[in-house]
Write a protein that holds these residues in place. Structure first.
Motif, short mmCIF file in Angstrom:
data_model
loop_
_atom_site.label_atom_id
_atom_site.label_comp_id
_atom_site.label_asym_id
_atom_site.label_seq_id
_atom_site.Cartn_x
_atom_site.Cartn_y
_atom_site.Cartn_z
N GLN A 1 0.97 -1.27 0.08
CA GLN A 1 -0.29 -0.13 -0.09
C GLN A 1 0.84 1.25 0.10
OE1 GLN A 1 -3.33 -0.29 2.88
NE2 GLN A 1 -4.06 1.75 2.14
N SER A 2 1.90 1.29 0.61
CA SER A 2 2.88 2.43 0.63
C SER A 2 3.41 2.84 -0.44
CB SER A 2 3.99 2.13 1.66
OG SER A 2 5.04 1.10 1.21
N ILE A 3 3.74 1.81 -1.59
CA ILE A 3 4.09 2.03 -2.91
C ILE A 3 3.03 2.71 -3.78
CG2 ILE A 3 4.81 1.01 -5.14
CD1 ILE A 3 7.16 0.58 -3.56
N TYR A 4 1.85 2.08 -3.44
CA TYR A 4 0.51 2.28 -4.26
C TYR A 4 0.12 3.84 -3.88
CZ TYR A 4 -4.42 2.92 -5.15
OH TYR A 4 -5.40 3.52 -5.42
N GLU A 5 0.16 4.28 -2.76
CA GLU A 5 -0.30 5.43 -2.17
C GLU A 5 0.70 6.48 -2.92
OE1 GLU A 5 -0.35 5.46 2.11
OE2 GLU A 5 -2.38 4.47 2.09
N ALA A 6 2.12 6.20 -2.90
CA ALA A 6 3.19 7.34 -3.45
C ALA A 6 2.96 7.21 -4.81
CB ALA A 6 4.51 7.00 -2.90
N THR A 7 2.50 6.48 -5.67
CA THR A 7 2.31 6.37 -7.13
C THR A 7 0.85 6.34 -7.90
OG1 THR A 7 2.86 4.08 -7.31
CG2 THR A 7 4.88 5.74 -7.33
N GLU A 8 0.01 6.32 -7.05
CA GLU A 8 -1.47 5.96 -7.55
C GLU A 8 -1.97 7.06 -8.78
OE1 GLU A 8 -4.95 6.82 -4.83
OE2 GLU A 8 -3.38 8.01 -3.72
N ASN A 9 -1.02 7.98 -9.02
CA ASN A 9 -1.63 9.06 -10.18
C ASN A 9 -0.66 8.75 -11.15
OD1 ASN A 9 -3.81 10.03 -8.50
ND2 ASN A 9 -2.47 11.46 -7.35
N LEU A 10 0.32 7.83 -11.12
CA LEU A 10 1.34 7.74 -11.97
C LEU A 10 1.03 6.48 -12.82
CD1 LEU A 10 4.41 9.01 -9.92
CD2 LEU A 10 2.95 10.01 -11.57
N PHE A 11 0.80 5.29 -12.29
CA PHE A 11 0.47 4.20 -12.94
C PHE A 11 -1.12 3.72 -12.89
CE2 PHE A 11 4.58 4.54 -11.56
CZ PHE A 11 5.55 4.27 -12.70
N GLU A 12 -1.32 2.43 -13.50
CA GLU A 12 -2.67 1.94 -13.32
C GLU A 12 -2.60 0.72 -12.24
OE1 GLU A 12 -6.07 -0.24 -16.27
OE2 GLU A 12 -4.42 1.04 -16.93
N PHE A 13 -3.31 0.51 -11.35
CA PHE A 13 -3.44 -0.56 -10.39
C PHE A 13 -4.72 -1.40 -10.51
CE2 PHE A 13 -0.51 2.95 -9.06
CZ PHE A 13 0.62 2.35 -8.86
N LYS A 14 -4.84 -2.30 -9.69
CA LYS A 14 -6.17 -3.01 -9.29
C LYS A 14 -5.59 -4.05 -8.06
CE LYS A 14 -5.25 -7.41 -11.86
NZ LYS A 14 -5.78 -8.21 -12.94
N GLU A 15 -6.66 -3.75 -7.07
CA GLU A 15 -6.55 -4.57 -5.99
C GLU A 15 -6.15 -5.90 -6.13
OE1 GLU A 15 -9.20 -3.69 -2.87
OE2 GLU A 15 -9.56 -1.48 -3.22
N PHE A 16 -5.18 -6.30 -5.36
CA PHE A 16 -4.93 -7.87 -5.42
C PHE A 16 -5.75 -8.63 -4.33
CE2 PHE A 16 -1.93 -11.45 -4.25
CZ PHE A 16 -2.28 -12.14 -5.39
N GLY A 17 -5.77 -7.79 -3.19
CA GLY A 17 -6.33 -8.43 -1.91
C GLY A 17 -5.66 -8.23 -0.75
N THR A 18 -6.08 -8.76 0.34
CA THR A 18 -5.32 -8.68 1.74
C THR A 18 -4.92 -9.90 2.07
OG1 THR A 18 -6.89 -7.09 2.37
CG2 THR A 18 -5.69 -7.93 4.22
N ILE A 19 -3.41 -10.02 2.34
CA ILE A 19 -2.74 -11.03 2.87
C ILE A 19 -2.12 -11.26 4.25
CG2 ILE A 19 -2.46 -11.62 0.34
CD1 ILE A 19 0.40 -10.92 0.92
N GLN A 20 -2.24 -12.38 4.65
CA GLN A 20 -1.73 -12.51 6.04
C GLN A 20 -0.17 -13.19 5.96
OE1 GLN A 20 -3.38 -11.52 9.09
NE2 GLN A 20 -1.23 -11.63 9.99
N LEU A 21 0.74 -12.22 6.45
CA LEU A 21 2.31 -12.55 6.30
C LEU A 21 2.62 -13.38 7.67
CD1 LEU A 21 3.99 -9.72 4.57
CD2 LEU A 21 3.09 -11.87 3.50
N LYS A 22 3.30 -14.37 7.65
CA LYS A 22 3.97 -15.01 8.79
C LYS A 22 4.53 -14.11 9.80
CE LYS A 22 6.57 -19.10 10.25
NZ LYS A 22 7.48 -20.33 9.83
N GLY A 23 4.14 -14.13 11.07
CA GLY A 23 5.08 -13.41 11.86
C GLY A 23 4.40 -12.06 12.15
#
Length: 474
Positions: free
Chosen positions: A440-462
């Protein structure tokens, strides 16, 4: 050059036509018989004179070279011959000085040519002492440079037994150490009576010592010596100082050349991992770029070939290595074009950073641009097998991590450590072929520069909280 080394012969002087004509005319004008003899009394001109006549000396620099015999009028002839003989001496001195000066200039010109052709430090120093010992009598010679590491004057080239066990000197210690500080060349014809002398294992009685001095600093000392008492002259000192001066310039050039080669080696090695512009910034930094571990806000890219192990089974190991090198070469070019730093290769996996060691204000944009170009570059690699089989997944994250040289004193890696690195690695592992996943940090810094779509929410180990993931559409 000593004047007494030039001999004036009265006999040869009288053989000159213009002199004999002058003598004949003066003799006739005086109207009195005279004769001219050499220093030993042998007749050179005129008739045998009456023993009752007076003898008047012909002198050159107060040295008698002959006699004029006759009455008191003969003294005029003696004075004239003395004058002409002294004039002849001055002509010969001038001719000798001119010849010596020409020889000196020619000698130093030849030495200069040799120095110009040499860029290896030890070879320059060796050449300096070789040329010095050719023109000045000696049994030993050495070239010493100030060591930046030890602060000592250390011998880098020498000849003769006196320097086989040379005492280590500090600036200001011994004759050489003192001359290093004063920067003024000296002759010491009785070394043992000099209070500055530091006795070593070998014998030295007379020496000439000159600083290796450039316009900016004294680099070291050039010394020539003799194990016997000799009378080194001002002329010797002049020649030796000229050699030392040329040697100093050549040594300075050799040091600059060495540093340039060292810088080129460092630059070549760094450029395998870091863009050329970042390498230049590191090499010419004034302290604002540090490789010590520190917190930095960067973007991290992980890229990995899907099913690489399976693909490797289709080819011989040599072919796999060849294809992998071709692939990595193309990927690194793309990373460097965007100002990224290659952190490491782990087999076919690439780890890159944007914002370290040189800060990039738009590191998120550069990271995404790089990921897109990497995916597109694969499709344009000239090897068909690579285009067909090297399908990659890429993961990106950004945030604060610890970046710097990390490891043991024996081995260091310039790398990044932190939660954001682990997240990028995890995103890469779940990305499918040709997919680019970002945080999300990458997305928020560049949302007006590239095209994106939501992939989903994931749970990382730890991690307690799940993270929101986006996919780059390109």
């Amino acid at each position: 050059m000593e004047k007494n080394m030039i001999q004036i012969s009265l006999k040869k002087l009288l053989l000159k036509k213009e002199f004999s004509v002058i003598l004949s005319n003066i003799n006739q004008a005086l109207g009195a018989p005279i004769s001219i003899q050499d220093r030993g009394g042998n007749l050179l001109w005129g008739e045998v004179s009456n023993s009752e006549f007076n003898k008047y000396p012909v002198t050159v620099e107060k040295e008698i070279i002959g006699w004029v015999v006759g009455d008191e009028k003969a003294s005029t002839i003696a004075q004239l011959l003395s004058y002409l003989a002294n004039e002849e001496l001055q002509k010969k001195i001038l001719a000798r000085e001119t010849l010596d000066k020409y020889k000196e200039i020619n000698l130093l010109y030849n030495i200069s040519e040799k120095f110009t052709a040499c860029l290896v430090l030890k070879e320059v120093a060796k050449l300096a002492i070789e040329e010095a010992t050719k023109i000045i009598k000696s049994t030993s010679a050495s070239a010493m440079l100030l060591s930046e590491k030890t602060g000592n004057l250390e011998i880098i080239a020498a000849c003769g037994k006196e320097y086989h066990h040379k005492t280590i000197l500090l600036p200001g210690e011994g004759i050489a150490g003192n001359i290093f500080l004063t920067g003024i060349a000296e002759i010491v014809n009785d070394v043992e009576s000099d209070p500055r002398f530091v006795r070593g294992a070998n014998q030295v009685k007379s020496l000439i010592c000159a600083p290796l001095k450039t316009q900016d600093a004294v680099l070291g000392i050039l010394t020539i010596s003799n194990e016997e008492l000799v009378n080194y002259t001002a002329h010797d000192l002049k020649l030796f100082t000229a050699v030392a001066s040329q040697a100093a310039s050549a040594i300075e050039n050799a040091l600059l050349h060495e540093n340039k080669l060292k810088e080129e080696r460092i630059k070549s090695n760094l450029e395998r991992y870091i863009p050329a512009q970042v390498v230049q910034a590191i090499l010419h930094s004034k302290g604002y770029i540090s490789l010590a571990p520190a917190n930095k806000n960067i973007s991290i890219l992980f890229s990995d070939i899907r099913n690489f192990t399976t693909k490797c089974e289709e080819l011989a190991p040599e072919a796999i290595v060849e294809y992998l090198n071709e692939y990595l070469t193309n990927m690194v070019e793309v990373i460097f074009e965007q100002g990224g730093t290659v952190n490491k290769f782990v087999g076919d996996m690439i780890v890159a950073m944007f914002g370290a060691p040189s800060t990039l204000v738009d590191n998120e944009r550069r990271a995404i641009e790089t990921a897109i170009r990497m995916q597109n570059r694969i499709k344009n690699i000239s090897v068909p097998w690579i285009r067909k089989n090297f399908i990659t997944g890429i993961g990106l994250s950004s945030g604060e991590v610890v970046v710097g040289n990390i490891g043991s004193p024996q081995h260091m890696d310039y790398t990044a450590i932190g939660d954001k690195v682990n997240i990028a690695s995890r995103l890469q592992s779940i990305a499918k072929g040709e997919q680019i996943l970002i945080t999300q940090s990458i997305y928020e810094a560049t949302e007006n520069l590239f095209e994106f779509k939501e992939f989903g929410t994931i749970q990382l180990k730890g991690k307690k909280e799940a993270i929101k993931v986006f996919e780059v559409v390109y």
